[in-house]
Design an enzyme around this catalytic site. Sequence first.
Site, PDB file in Angstrom:
ATOM      1  CG  ASP A 105      18.582 -31.417   4.620  1.00  0.00           C
ATOM      2  OD1 ASP A 105      19.498 -30.584   4.683  1.00  0.00           O
ATOM      3  OD2 ASP A 105      17.739 -31.422   3.699  1.00  0.00           O
ATOM      4  CG  HIS A 138      15.074 -25.226   3.326  1.00  0.00           C
ATOM      5  ND1 HIS A 138      14.992 -25.964   2.166  1.00  0.00           N
ATOM      6  CD2 HIS A 138      16.389 -25.155   3.644  1.00  0.00           C
ATOM      7  CE1 HIS A 138      16.218 -26.309   1.788  1.00  0.00           C
ATOM      8  NE2 HIS A 138      17.077 -25.844   2.668  1.00  0.00           N
TER       9      HIS A 138
END
Length: 381
Positions: free
Chosen positions: A297, A226
């Site tokens: 993702d 992230h």
Amino acid sequence: MTRLRLPLLLAGGAVLLILGLLATGLFRRDVEPEIDAVLARQIGQMLMVGFQGTAQDQSGPSRLARQIADGTVGGVLVLGRNVESLEAVEAMNRAFLAASPSSPPLIAIDQEGGRIQRLRATIGFPETPSAAMLGRYADPETARDLYAPMAEALAGLGFNVNFGPVVDLDLEPGNPIISRLQRAYSDDPDTVTDFARAFVETHRVAGLLTAPKHFPGHGTTLLDSHETLPDISETWDDIELAPYRQLIAQDLADMVMVGHLVLDRGDGDRLPATLSPGLVTGLLRGELGFEGVIVSDDLQMGALMETMTVEAASVAAIRAGIDLLIVANYPRPDPGLPERLVRAIASEAISDTALRERIEESAARIGTLKRERLGTEVLAP
């Protein structure tokens, strides 16, 4: 002098005409080419986007419903920021589904259990233990008893996708995004597969699609994708593919989610897996034989946004073999992002036959998934 006036006037008029055309953009080379409606709709079906808002009548959800209706968006990602009450979530989901009856959107959530649950007991949703807790203290049959009501409750709210199970192996205790968040069942691939099977099968009974993640394996990294791009080339082991091999062989992978992870298997490939033809098309499709929908993702995670725009990441992911592009549209939500992505991708595809063929393949694969797994009759774009 009189004879020269007419040609000069004509010449002057031509100059003014050309200047006028330039001002309107008709002679500009940088004007965006006209986008074919079929191509635009195919790209839209490949986009799963996040949004801002918690109620059907708010501007964010209302605009998203219009984007679904006009084919700009084919999937919706519901995050914690969108959850205020179960009633409001259901109303939004029903509005999204009703916006395109001929090709209903995929409506997804990350409801793994433990720390990763967008829907909580505080608003009346049944919570589930983490994968690590189940792997240590329970068995797959107990997991089925817990996952079944969760899946049924999700279906009752209008969801048709739950992004799980996590099939990463618990190989690095210091892993900030997998081990520390208790998202992995075990360090043993067979145990992981057994619990993953319970997750997938209970969701199928409830009518939900699932997506084992994060291919090719997020278990050994010490970095959080992230925030930055992890390189697992020195720590990754082929054993991390075992759950994927088994689930694919047993037809228990509706989709597979690919993570933002660098894995150089000796061929010098230093691309994130989501952008790597060698890992997506070569390894996942070729070596593992996966024929279903491959999903990225979130393309706006720090692992990619450190070095590129979301438009560039989207085009590269499609070229690599990704079918469904997740764009969470967070933390700075842009309601016009879907249209911008469709234009950017289509502009590249207009002059690139290979890219256009890839888009056609992905749109067809998503349509087949909806029809065969969800029982939805998808009309051709």
